[in-house]
Scaffold this motif. Structure first.
Motif, PDB file in Angstrom:
ATOM      1  N   SER A 175       0.901  -1.082   0.082  1.00 60.42           N
ATOM      2  CA  SER A 175       0.005   0.072  -0.001  1.00 60.42           C
ATOM      3  C   SER A 175       0.942   1.337   0.061  1.00 60.42           C
ATOM      4  O   SER A 175       0.586   2.368  -0.862  1.00 60.42           O
ATOM      5  CB  SER A 175      -0.837   0.002   1.191  1.00 60.42           C
ATOM      6  OG  SER A 175      -1.736  -1.051   1.170  1.00 60.42           O
ATOM      7  N   GLN A 176       1.983   1.265   0.698  1.00 68.33           N
ATOM      8  CA  GLN A 176       2.986   2.439   0.786  1.00 68.33           C
ATOM      9  C   GLN A 176       3.393   2.516  -0.656  1.00 68.33           C
ATOM     10  O   GLN A 176       3.390   3.752  -1.146  1.00 68.33           O
ATOM     11  CB  GLN A 176       4.294   2.138   1.507  1.00 68.33           C
ATOM     12  CG  GLN A 176       5.112   3.278   1.715  1.00 68.33           C
ATOM     13  CD  GLN A 176       6.160   2.838   2.598  1.00 68.33           C
ATOM     14  OE1 GLN A 176       6.479   1.824   3.307  1.00 68.33           O
ATOM     15  NE2 GLN A 176       7.402   3.499   2.105  1.00 68.33           N
ATOM     16  N   ARG A 177       3.933   1.510  -1.277  1.00 70.10           N
ATOM     17  CA  ARG A 177       4.379   1.676  -2.693  1.00 70.10           C
ATOM     18  C   ARG A 177       3.272   2.288  -3.704  1.00 70.10           C
ATOM     19  O   ARG A 177       3.755   3.061  -4.707  1.00 70.10           O
ATOM     20  CB  ARG A 177       4.931   0.544  -2.917  1.00 70.10           C
ATOM     21  CG  ARG A 177       6.486   0.027  -2.656  1.00 70.10           C
ATOM     22  CD  ARG A 177       6.593  -1.055  -2.726  1.00 70.10           C
ATOM     23  NE  ARG A 177       7.988  -1.372  -2.154  1.00 70.10           N
ATOM     24  CZ  ARG A 177       8.580  -2.576  -1.547  1.00 70.10           C
ATOM     25  NH1 ARG A 177       8.024  -3.877  -2.104  1.00 70.10           N
ATOM     26  NH2 ARG A 177       9.787  -2.851  -1.159  1.00 70.10           N
ATOM     27  N   LEU A 178       2.160   1.846  -3.416  1.00 68.96           N
ATOM     28  CA  LEU A 178       0.948   2.375  -4.482  1.00 68.96           C
ATOM     29  C   LEU A 178       0.940   3.866  -4.123  1.00 68.96           C
ATOM     30  O   LEU A 178       0.887   4.486  -5.094  1.00 68.96           O
ATOM     31  CB  LEU A 178      -0.270   1.785  -4.021  1.00 68.96           C
ATOM     32  CG  LEU A 178      -1.574   2.136  -4.954  1.00 68.96           C
ATOM     33  CD1 LEU A 178      -1.366   2.023  -6.342  1.00 68.96           C
ATOM     34  CD2 LEU A 178      -2.548   1.560  -4.329  1.00 68.96           C
ATOM     35  N   PHE A 179       0.720   4.299  -2.907  1.00 67.19           N
ATOM     36  CA  PHE A 179       0.697   5.831  -2.795  1.00 67.19           C
ATOM     37  C   PHE A 179       2.096   6.516  -3.108  1.00 67.19           C
ATOM     38  O   PHE A 179       1.969   7.613  -3.622  1.00 67.19           O
ATOM     39  CB  PHE A 179       0.588   5.977  -1.004  1.00 67.19           C
ATOM     40  CG  PHE A 179      -0.913   5.862  -0.843  1.00 67.19           C
ATOM     41  CD1 PHE A 179      -1.827   6.162  -1.635  1.00 67.19           C
ATOM     42  CD2 PHE A 179      -1.005   4.755   0.460  1.00 67.19           C
ATOM     43  CE1 PHE A 179      -3.263   5.847  -1.217  1.00 67.19           C
ATOM     44  CE2 PHE A 179      -2.241   4.369   0.848  1.00 67.19           C
ATOM     45  CZ  PHE A 179      -3.316   5.034   0.028  1.00 67.19           C
ATOM     46  N   GLU A 180       3.224   5.679  -3.242  1.00 64.14           N
ATOM     47  CA  GLU A 180       4.405   6.598  -3.750  1.00 64.14           C
ATOM     48  C   GLU A 180       4.335   6.727  -5.171  1.00 64.14           C
ATOM     49  O   GLU A 180       4.617   7.562  -5.835  1.00 64.14           O
ATOM     50  CB  GLU A 180       5.552   5.601  -3.357  1.00 64.14           C
ATOM     51  CG  GLU A 180       5.871   5.597  -1.845  1.00 64.14           C
ATOM     52  CD  GLU A 180       7.066   4.619  -1.587  1.00 64.14           C
ATOM     53  OE1 GLU A 180       7.619   4.969  -0.362  1.00 64.14           O
ATOM     54  OE2 GLU A 180       7.413   3.777  -2.331  1.00 64.14           O
ATOM     55  N   ARG A 181       3.892   5.540  -5.875  1.00 64.28           N
ATOM     56  CA  ARG A 181       3.438   5.786  -7.229  1.00 64.28           C
ATOM     57  C   ARG A 181       2.442   6.842  -7.566  1.00 64.28           C
ATOM     58  O   ARG A 181       2.718   7.625  -8.545  1.00 64.28           O
ATOM     59  CB  ARG A 181       2.799   4.320  -7.841  1.00 64.28           C
ATOM     60  CG  ARG A 181       3.828   3.343  -7.970  1.00 64.28           C
ATOM     61  CD  ARG A 181       4.591   3.595  -9.391  1.00 64.28           C
ATOM     62  NE  ARG A 181       5.480   2.516  -9.391  1.00 64.28           N
ATOM     63  CZ  ARG A 181       6.383   2.502 -10.331  1.00 64.28           C
ATOM     64  NH1 ARG A 181       6.361   3.523 -11.292  1.00 64.28           N
ATOM     65  NH2 ARG A 181       7.359   1.622 -10.601  1.00 64.28           N
ATOM     66  N   LEU A 182       1.566   7.191  -6.688  1.00 66.39           N
ATOM     67  CA  LEU A 182       0.595   7.982  -7.031  1.00 66.39           C
ATOM     68  C   LEU A 182       1.080   9.477  -6.449  1.00 66.39           C
ATOM     69  O   LEU A 182       0.371  10.540  -6.526  1.00 66.39           O
ATOM     70  CB  LEU A 182      -0.736   7.602  -6.271  1.00 66.39           C
ATOM     71  CG  LEU A 182      -1.315   6.554  -6.946  1.00 66.39           C
ATOM     72  CD1 LEU A 182      -2.888   6.289  -5.926  1.00 66.39           C
ATOM     73  CD2 LEU A 182      -1.990   6.737  -8.256  1.00 66.39           C
ATOM     74  N   GLU A 183       2.195   9.531  -5.745  1.00 70.93           N
ATOM     75  CA  GLU A 183       2.813  10.682  -5.322  1.00 70.93           C
ATOM     76  C   GLU A 183       2.039  11.408  -4.375  1.00 70.93           C
ATOM     77  O   GLU A 183       1.964  12.644  -4.399  1.00 70.93           O
ATOM     78  CB  GLU A 183       2.948  11.695  -6.458  1.00 70.93           C
ATOM     79  CG  GLU A 183       4.016  11.242  -7.647  1.00 70.93           C
ATOM     80  CD  GLU A 183       4.346  12.071  -8.547  1.00 70.93           C
ATOM     81  OE1 GLU A 183       3.484  13.150  -8.892  1.00 70.93           O
ATOM     82  OE2 GLU A 183       5.294  12.055  -9.497  1.00 70.93           O
ATOM     83  N   LEU A 184       1.568  10.366  -3.515  1.00 78.84           N
ATOM     84  CA  LEU A 184       0.960  10.960  -2.241  1.00 78.84           C
ATOM     85  C   LEU A 184       1.547  10.569  -0.863  1.00 78.84           C
ATOM     86  O   LEU A 184       1.032  10.985   0.088  1.00 78.84           O
ATOM     87  CB  LEU A 184      -0.629  10.002  -2.236  1.00 78.84           C
ATOM     88  CG  LEU A 184      -1.595  10.285  -3.568  1.00 78.84           C
ATOM     89  CD1 LEU A 184      -2.731   9.340  -3.177  1.00 78.84           C
ATOM     90  CD2 LEU A 184      -2.009  11.731  -3.660  1.00 78.84           C
ATOM     91  N   TRP A 185       2.395   9.515  -0.816  1.00 77.52           N
ATOM     92  CA  TRP A 185       2.904   9.156   0.407  1.00 77.52           C
ATOM     93  C   TRP A 185       3.694  10.458   1.226  1.00 77.52           C
ATOM     94  O   TRP A 185       3.603  10.519   2.395  1.00 77.52           O
ATOM     95  CB  TRP A 185       4.094   8.095  -0.048  1.00 77.52           C
ATOM     96  CG  TRP A 185       4.525   7.596   1.273  1.00 77.52           C
ATOM     97  CD1 TRP A 185       5.831   7.456   1.701  1.00 77.52           C
ATOM     98  CD2 TRP A 185       3.829   6.904   2.277  1.00 77.52           C
ATOM     99  NE1 TRP A 185       5.919   6.850   2.981  1.00 77.52           N
ATOM    100  CE2 TRP A 185       4.808   6.485   3.277  1.00 77.52           C
ATOM    101  CE3 TRP A 185       2.457   6.426   2.305  1.00 77.52           C
ATOM    102  CZ2 TRP A 185       4.130   5.542   4.439  1.00 77.52           C
ATOM    103  CZ3 TRP A 185       1.936   5.605   3.475  1.00 77.52           C
ATOM    104  CH2 TRP A 185       2.724   5.322   4.498  1.00 77.52           C
TER     105      TRP A 185
END
Length: 418
Positions: free
Chosen positions: A61-71
């Protein structure tokens, strides 16, 4: 549906964490999107106030948010990494301890307030290209066929779309209107959720004790408090909810065996009825279900929202691939690709958590003794323990899920890095 151009390419019903994530994964990719949500998330809160609802986000989930530039935005608003997890059984005395150092990782995941994630997602959606936010709004009717879907809104409007995404929770109206049944098991348990303040430091560790009436979990928060999720059989839950704050704190302290010293209730208590629920299908023509609308799981391992985020990512990947190759967004090719990727993986996790719930709720002496021996044995088998940690850490519990994750990552790389 009429053959005229639809109002939107995709309409997401439910702008919570999972629905908003799916919408953002699609935003800015040449699609005209709408999100229908009944209530905006809070934009601010008083200092020291903690949301009663938190999630344990794994690395996927963290990596997904990183991909979306939200983390980074999520981190700035407040997250707390946890480095370890300690689990022990009240009846057998068996215990097992997981530590991120054994994986060579700085942590096992993050405890994040739901309102933090929702706020960041919503603010990004407000600024996203070709995204219309309809809020407050809801639906009262839904018709779908192979050409698209028509939605009737509570304010009397009618909207058309190529694809409807139902992300409206475990009591999904979308699922009901689409006439999708569920396989449901009522657990006759409630999860009591609150914040508590321990006298001893939580050591950035997630603590879980399996009691005969249900598991008790204490999740570490950044300010030293813990988020409590105490799942208890209905009769026990009613007893606990009837106690005043002082008596509840005393009962909680006793149930935790003082692992964190005295625990003091530091927020109102809420209770959620627990059940296992799985939609018999995730798809209909021009319609897909994600997150709790597709599946509900026992919270004992905190995997529910992580499964939902992976649903959102996989569905977005299938839609973007269809869009790239000129295929129907709500067609069978697109939706079957999503369902094949997620339904079996989710079913495995639901069954696994159901098995844990039944195993640790069993008071038969031979079963109690066997599970205690099993916990202690695995605790001393470092290779086995590392494998278990790696699976939970990454959210990949089988070879199939690892293959799907790799496929999803390649597809996202193609779209998000272009």
């Amino acid at each position: 549906m009429p053959n005229t151009r639809p109002d939107f390419d995709v309409i997401v019903i439910g702008g919570g964490m999972v629905g908003a994530t799916c919408a953002l994964a699609l935003a800015g990719r040449g699609l005209n999107l709408a999100v229908i949500e009944a209530q905006e998330p809070p934009r601010s809160w008083s200092q020291g106030a903690i949301d009663g609802r938190v999630s344990a986000l794994n690395r996927a989930s963290q990596r997904l948010f990183e991909r979306l530039e939200l983390w980074e935005s999520i981190r700035e608003l407040g997250v707390n990494p946890y480095q370890a997890m300690h689990v022990w059984d009240a009846l057998s005395g068996g215990q097992i301890h997981f530590d991120s150092q054994a994986l060579g990782e700085p942590d096992l995941g993050y405890i994040v307030e739901n309102r933090v994630v929702q706020r960041v997602l919503w603010e990004q959606l407000e600024n996203a290209e070709a995204v219309t936010l309809l809020c407050p709004a809801g639906i009262v009717g839904l018709e779908t066929d192979s050409s698209g879907a028509q939605l009737m809104l509570t304010d009397g409007r009618t909207l058309t779309t190529r694809l409807v995404i139902g992300a409206d929770g475990r009591d999904s109206l979308v699922r009901t209107l689409a006439d999708i049944e569920t396989e449901t098991v009522e657990y006759a348990q409630r999860a009591i959720v609150a914040q508590v303040r321990p006298t001893d430091w939580h050591r950035d560790t997630a603590w879980q004790r399996f009691l005969p009436t249900g598991p008790l979990a204490l999740l570490p928060l950044a300010d030293g408090r813990c988020s409590l999720v105490w799942s208890a059989d209905d009769d026990r839950a009613r007893e606990l909810l009837a106690l005043d704050d002082a008596a509840f704190s005393a009962a909680l302290t006793e149930a935790s065996e003082l692992r964190l010293g005295t625990l003091t209730l530091d927020s109102p208590r809420t209770a959620i009825a627990l059940r296992r629920q799985h939609a018999t299908t995730y798809i209909r023509p021009a319609l897909a279900l994600i997150g709790d609308a597709a599946h509900a799981i026992h919270p004992l391992a905190g995997q529910g929202v992580n499964l939902g985020f992976m649903d959102a990512a996989e569905l977005a990947a299938a839609i973007l691939l269809a869009h790239r190759h000129g295929r129907a967004l709500g067609g069978r090719w697109t939706l079957r690709r999503y369902e094949r990727a997620r339904r079996h993986v989710n079913a495995q996790m639901l069954q696994m958590m159901d098995g844990f719930k039944r195993l640790f709720g069993n008071t038969e002496p031979l079963i109690v003794r066997a599970r205690g021996l099993g916990l202690n044995l695995v605790d001393h088998l470092e290779p086995v323990k590392r494998l278990m940690m790696q699976s939970a850490f990454s959210g990949q519990f089988s070879a199939t899920s690892r293959q799907r994750s790799a496929s999803q990552q390649r597809l996202f790389s193609d779209h998000f890095d272009s």
